[in-house]
Write an enzyme that holds these catalytic residues in place. Structure first.
Site, PDB file in Angstrom:
ATOM      1  CE  LYS A  79      -3.886   1.869   2.661  1.00  0.00           C
ATOM      2  NZ  LYS A  79      -4.711   2.177   3.770  1.00  0.00           N
ATOM      3  CB  SER A 154      -8.038   3.752   2.905  1.00  0.00           C
ATOM      4  OG  SER A 154      -7.277   3.158   3.857  1.00  0.00           O
ATOM      5  CB  SER A 178      -8.139   1.051   5.706  1.00  0.00           C
ATOM      6  OG  SER A 178      -8.958   2.193   5.444  1.00  0.00           O
TER       7      SER A 178
HETATM    8  N1  GLN Z   1     -12.993   4.330   6.238  1.00  0.00           N
HETATM    9  C1  GLN Z   1     -12.224   5.006   7.732  1.00  0.00           C
HETATM   10  C2  GLN Z   1     -12.136   6.212   7.337  1.00  0.00           C
HETATM   11  O1  GLN Z   1     -12.185   6.826   6.436  1.00  0.00           O
HETATM   12  C3  GLN Z   1     -11.342   3.845   8.036  1.00  0.00           C
HETATM   13  C4  GLN Z   1      -9.906   4.322   7.306  1.00  0.00           C
HETATM   14  C5  GLN Z   1      -8.837   3.362   7.735  1.00  0.00           C
HETATM   15  O2  GLN Z   1      -8.867   2.371   8.263  1.00  0.00           O
HETATM   16  N2  GLN Z   1      -7.654   3.920   7.242  1.00  0.00           N
HETATM   17  O3  GLN Z   1     -11.125   6.910   8.101  1.00  0.00           O
END
Ligand code: GLN
Length: 486
Positions: A79, A154, A178
């Site tokens: 990532k 994400s 995420s």
């Molecule tokens: N979707 C969540 C956010 O927007 C979690 C994102 C994540 O775990 N990096 O913060």
């Protein structure tokens, strides 16, 4: 079977017996990337040349008869939030579009010492803020199961490339879901280990008290192999835990006899997609059939988790993102006339909408006069959420829930409504706030052939229990064997 479709443990067995070479695996994966990544958009950067060089070096070592680690010669996608020495690391943001880290994250050092082959950097929501990978400054990523739908986020790129066989495994990061949510939506195994289990050194910070690195794999055995390679205390990360790391492969035991599984009523509420609900209930029945006992429990503070997460995470983000000022990192606006306008313009042009929204929310809740009402209150509620987990784990060994309330949704469906997007994390955010480990494993497909994920949660540092339950489920079902038709 083409090499790119196989698992780490299958490939390792053949590498060890010198039936195949790492160069062949890397070639198979890059062929696949060229065939499918135009459609998916999973990668931001490919490192084909250095991957073949690294593969050749590993092949020589196998040739010499060296006994190499399980990840030796295996292609891994990373990532783009994880710093890779000499390889552009954008965090999905224009502000870091030209950032080339002068050092490796600890996880990269660990992968390299195992002989794993980095094949590229995967797309993500900007600074890991999002649940659909549509917040990337560069491109959306599409779900290999249905190109009209999002892969989750994400870490959407990392999930999509593994399910499309465009990587054997990948790394992601999970702050509020995420890893687990995109794993569920793309049909992978995705693990968020206990906070502190894996070093965050070199992981670009979003919300430091929540961020955690973890793997996406094609099955549970590969997840255990990846954890063995990644976990451990690191002096470079003061929040990394000083606890022993067991051999996670020893948890791959096909047995659930006597295991107590809790079902929190708060996770089985109205609003869950009926196909998700059915698949999760069938999975629970399967776990029971395999010897687990099922217990209805209550975690009363669950309903506050999203609100709490969306105060704490943006607050930490607003502080962490203050360093992108156009001076030391990345993008600098050309139009600025003085220092203040240089800061202003670099940040207004360099950050996307969602990141700006979080910075504003976070700065607001930390500001004097509001701190007590928002940030401090959120920290108190966080403690209550953690206590819900502590109490639950006094009576049960594991907690089982859906990973995501819905399967993959269409691109554009939630972009206009941030709250709707935030609700994607409703089942993953609570355990993140509590620092607990969690895994998502495939537990079925909808009638439109979209994957459904089962989330299993455990007490801190009990990843082994997660693996054992997940492994037993996998050994007795075939959900993980379904592949997208691309
Ligand atoms: N979707 C969540 C956010 O927007 C979690 C994102 C994540 O775990 N990096 O913060």
């Amino acid at each position: 079977m083409p090499l790119c479709t196989q698992t780490v443990h299958q490939l390792h067995a053949q590498l060890k017996n010198r039936e195949i070479t790492s160069t062949q695996i890397v070639a198979s994966v890059f062929d696949r990337i060229k065939q499918v990544d135009d459609k998916i958009g999973g990668y931001l950067t490919l490192t084909e040349e250095s991957a073949f060089e690294a593969a050749a070096a590993v092949d020589q070592r196998f040739e010499r008869g060296e006994d190499l680690a399980k990840l030796a010669g295996i292609p891994v996608a990373i990532k783009d939030v994880i710093c890779t020495h000499g390889i552009r690391t954008t965090c999905g943001s224009k502000i870091l579009s030209n950032f080339v880290p002068p050092y490796d994250a600890t996880v990269m050092k660990k992968l390299k010492s195992q002989g794993a082959i980095t094949i590229g950097k995967t797309n993500m929501d900007e600074f890991a803020m999002g649940s659909s990978t549509e917040n990337s400054a560069f491109q959306p990523t599409r779900n290999p199961w249905n190109l009209e739908t999002i892969p989750g986020g994400s870490s959407g790129g990392s999930a999509a490339v593994v399910s499309a066989d465009a990587a054997i495994l990948s790394l992601g990061s999970d702050t509020g879901g995420s890893i687990r949510q995109p794993a569920a939506l793309c049909g992978n195994v995705g693990m968020k280990p206990t906070y502190g289990r894996i070093s965050r050194f070199g992981l670009i910070a979003f919300a430091s008290s929540l961020d955690q690195i973890g793997p996406f794999t094609k099955d549970v055995e590969d997840c255990a192999i990846a954890l063995n390679a990644l976990c451990g205390h690191d002096i470079m990360d003061s929040t990394s835990a000083q606890v022993d790391v067991p051999n996670f492969e020893q948890s791959l035991v096909n047995d659930l006899q006597g295991l107590k599984i809790g079902l929190p009523s708060e996770y089985f509420v109205e609003g869950i997609d009926p196909e998700v609900e059915t698949a999760v209930h069938q999975a629970i029945a399967k776990l029971e059939e395999l010897g687990a006992t099922i217990h209805n429990i209550s975690m009363p503070h669950t309903e506050y988790a999203i609100a709490t997460y969306y105060i704490i995470a943006p607050a930490e983000a607003s502080a962490n993102l203050a360093r992108y000022d156009g001076v030391r990192f990345g993008y600098r606006s050309e139009e600025a006339e003085d220092l203040t306008s240089m800061y202003k313009q670099s940040r207004s042009q360099g950050f996307g909408e969602e990141v700006k929204r979080r910075i504003m929310l976070g700065t607001y809740s930390l500001s004097s006069g509001y701190y007590d009402a928002y940030y401090l209150k959120a920290q108190q509620v966080r403690t209550l959420i953690k206590q819900d987990f502590d109490q639950a784990f006094e009576t049960v060994d594991l907690i089982v829930t859906p990973t995501s309330p819905t399967p993959a949704f269409k691109l554009g469906d939630r972009t206009a409504d941030p709250l709707q997007m935030y609700l994607s994390d409703i089942f993953t955010a609570p355990s993140s706030l509590a620092g607990m480990p969690g895994i998502s494993i495939p537990c079925g497909l909808t009638k439109n052939r979209l994957p459904i994920g089962l989330q299993i949660l455990a007490p801190p540092f009990e990843e082994g229990k997660l693996l054992q339950a997940a492994y037993t489920f996998e050994q007795n079902t075939d959900h993980h064997l379904h592949r997208p038709e691309l």
